[in-house]
Design a protein around this motif. Structure first.
Motif, PDB file in Angstrom:
ATOM      1  N   GLY A 119       0.805  -1.213   0.000  1.00  8.83           N
ATOM      2  CA  GLY A 119       0.000   0.000   0.000  1.00  8.83           C
ATOM      3  C   GLY A 119       0.838   1.262   0.000  1.00  8.83           C
ATOM      4  O   GLY A 119       2.025   1.242   0.344  1.00  8.83           O
ATOM      5  N   GLY A 122       1.100   3.564  -4.949  1.00  6.79           N
ATOM      6  CA  GLY A 122       0.448   3.803  -6.231  1.00  6.79           C
ATOM      7  C   GLY A 122      -0.091   2.561  -6.908  1.00  6.79           C
ATOM      8  O   GLY A 122      -0.688   2.655  -7.982  1.00  6.79           O
ATOM      9  N   GLY A 124      -2.544   0.565  -6.008  1.00  9.64           N
ATOM     10  CA  GLY A 124      -3.991   0.499  -6.034  1.00  9.64           C
ATOM     11  C   GLY A 124      -4.579   1.220  -7.241  1.00  9.64           C
ATOM     12  O   GLY A 124      -5.487   0.711  -7.900  1.00  9.64           O
ATOM     13  N   ALA A 125      -4.040   2.397  -7.554  1.00 12.86           N
ATOM     14  CA  ALA A 125      -4.533   3.163  -8.699  1.00 12.86           C
ATOM     15  C   ALA A 125      -4.239   2.440 -10.008  1.00 12.86           C
ATOM     16  O   ALA A 125      -5.058   2.436 -10.926  1.00 12.86           O
ATOM     17  CB  ALA A 125      -3.901   4.553  -8.711  1.00 12.86           C
ATOM     18  N   GLN A 129      -7.211   1.136 -12.449  1.00 12.98           N
ATOM     19  CA  GLN A 129      -7.257   1.607 -13.833  1.00 12.98           C
ATOM     20  C   GLN A 129      -7.202   0.443 -14.805  1.00 12.98           C
ATOM     21  O   GLN A 129      -7.909   0.426 -15.825  1.00 12.98           O
ATOM     22  CB  GLN A 129      -6.110   2.574 -14.102  1.00 12.98           C
ATOM     23  N   ALA A 154      -8.838   5.529   2.463  1.00 14.80           N
ATOM     24  CA  ALA A 154      -7.919   5.343   1.335  1.00 14.80           C
ATOM     25  C   ALA A 154      -8.656   4.830   0.110  1.00 14.80           C
ATOM     26  O   ALA A 154      -8.385   5.249  -1.019  1.00 14.80           O
ATOM     27  CB  ALA A 154      -6.799   4.385   1.721  1.00 14.80           C
ATOM     28  N   SER A 155      -9.617   3.938   0.322  1.00  8.60           N
ATOM     29  CA  SER A 155     -10.399   3.408  -0.795  1.00  8.60           C
ATOM     30  C   SER A 155     -11.280   4.486  -1.412  1.00  8.60           C
ATOM     31  O   SER A 155     -11.416   4.571  -2.641  1.00  8.60           O
ATOM     32  CB  SER A 155     -11.264   2.239  -0.318  1.00  8.60           C
ATOM     33  N   ARG A 157     -10.655   7.723  -1.418  1.00 11.55           N
ATOM     34  CA  ARG A 157      -9.772   8.624  -2.172  1.00 11.55           C
ATOM     35  C   ARG A 157      -9.339   7.992  -3.494  1.00 11.55           C
ATOM     36  O   ARG A 157      -9.274   8.673  -4.524  1.00 11.55           O
ATOM     37  CB  ARG A 157      -8.544   8.973  -1.337  1.00 11.55           C
ATOM     38  N   LEU A 158      -9.032   6.709  -3.460  1.00 17.64           N
ATOM     39  CA  LEU A 158      -8.605   6.013  -4.671  1.00 17.64           C
ATOM     40  C   LEU A 158      -9.686   6.063  -5.741  1.00 17.64           C
ATOM     41  O   LEU A 158      -9.426   6.409  -6.897  1.00 17.64           O
ATOM     42  CB  LEU A 158      -8.258   4.560  -4.341  1.00 17.64           C
ATOM     43  N   HIS A 159     -10.904   5.734  -5.363  1.00 19.92           N
ATOM     44  CA  HIS A 159     -11.982   5.723  -6.354  1.00 19.92           C
ATOM     45  C   HIS A 159     -12.296   7.134  -6.859  1.00 19.92           C
ATOM     46  O   HIS A 159     -12.536   7.331  -8.059  1.00 19.92           O
ATOM     47  CB  HIS A 159     -13.224   5.066  -5.756  1.00 19.92           C
ATOM     48  N   LYS A 161     -10.210   9.553  -7.127  1.00 18.32           N
ATOM     49  CA  LYS A 161      -9.104   9.931  -8.005  1.00 18.32           C
ATOM     50  C   LYS A 161      -9.320   9.435  -9.427  1.00 18.32           C
ATOM     51  O   LYS A 161      -8.923  10.097 -10.400  1.00 18.32           O
ATOM     52  CB  LYS A 161      -7.797   9.365  -7.440  1.00 18.32           C
TER      53      LYS A 161
END
Length: 203
Positions: A119, A122, A124-125, A129, A154-155, A157-159, A161
């Motif tokens: 984690g 980067g 996760g992004a 994608q 964090a999840s 924010r990831l989504h 983004k």
């Protein structure tokens, strides 16, 4: 100037000493294989036992993952893993049917989990994608994320983004570790490359 053997002055100043190159966080994204399932299970079970990111309370089994793998293979839905150069599974991403009715066949729910130490780098992004791209190639139109309303910032924010927007909340629909928990729904409209053949017509 000459130094005698053993003279401590032979030690180079700190700023001149060779520095080991930092370890590079390298990985490859590929479709999951049956041989990955034990590693995927362990990653998921870590979150089952130690967090409220998933509302599952019971640790998953290999037969459970084999059944899921077979279903997603039959439906031609993406199931991706990130692996290290040494072949270690660092994380996974999966798109699974949204709800159980055939009318939802162009909508999927995503799930992404990263193993310990993977984690904040980067990955996760990149995985999300790649999952979005794979779904668009298969003609999927909508992707939904169902996220715990506790300890899952964090999840969220990831989504966000990657273009997901909040679509609603449901409070106190879950209970785990003695706590009431809710869910946050986020949704992203995809851009399908082609219209896929209908799947799950028998459900």
């Amino acid at each position: 100037m000459q130094f005698e053997p053993g003279d401590r002055r032979r030690v180079l100043p700190r700023h001149l000493r060779p520095v080991a190159a930092p370890e590079v966080f390298a990985y490859a994204i590929r479709p999951a294989r049956a041989s990955d399932l034990p590693h995927i299970r362990e990653i998921y079970n870590h979150f089952v036992s130690n967090s409220v990111v998933t509302l599952d309370e019971g640790r998953s089994s290999i037969p459970y993952w084999r059944e899921k793998f077979a279903l997603l293979t039959r439906l031609q839905l993406p199931f991706l893993v990130a692996v290290s150069p040494g072949g270690v599974v660092l994380g996974y991403a999966v798109a699974q049917p949204w709800a159980g009715k055939n009318a939802y066949r162009y909508t999927v729910e995503d799930s992404i989990y990263l193993g310990p130490g993977a984690g904040g780098k980067g990955l996760g992004a990149v995985l999300l994608q790649a999952l979005i791209d794979a779904c668009e190639q298969r003609g999927i139109r909508e992707m939904v994320a169902v996220i715990s309303d506790s300890k899952a910032e964090a999840s969220i924010r990831l989504h966000a983004k990657l273009g997901f927007v909040e679509a609603g909340r449901m409070g106190r629909v879950g209970h785990k570790f003695g706590r009431d928990l809710g869910t946050i729904y986020m949704k992203k409209a995809l851009k399908p490359v082609r219209r896929r053949k209908l799947f799950g017509s028998g459900r």
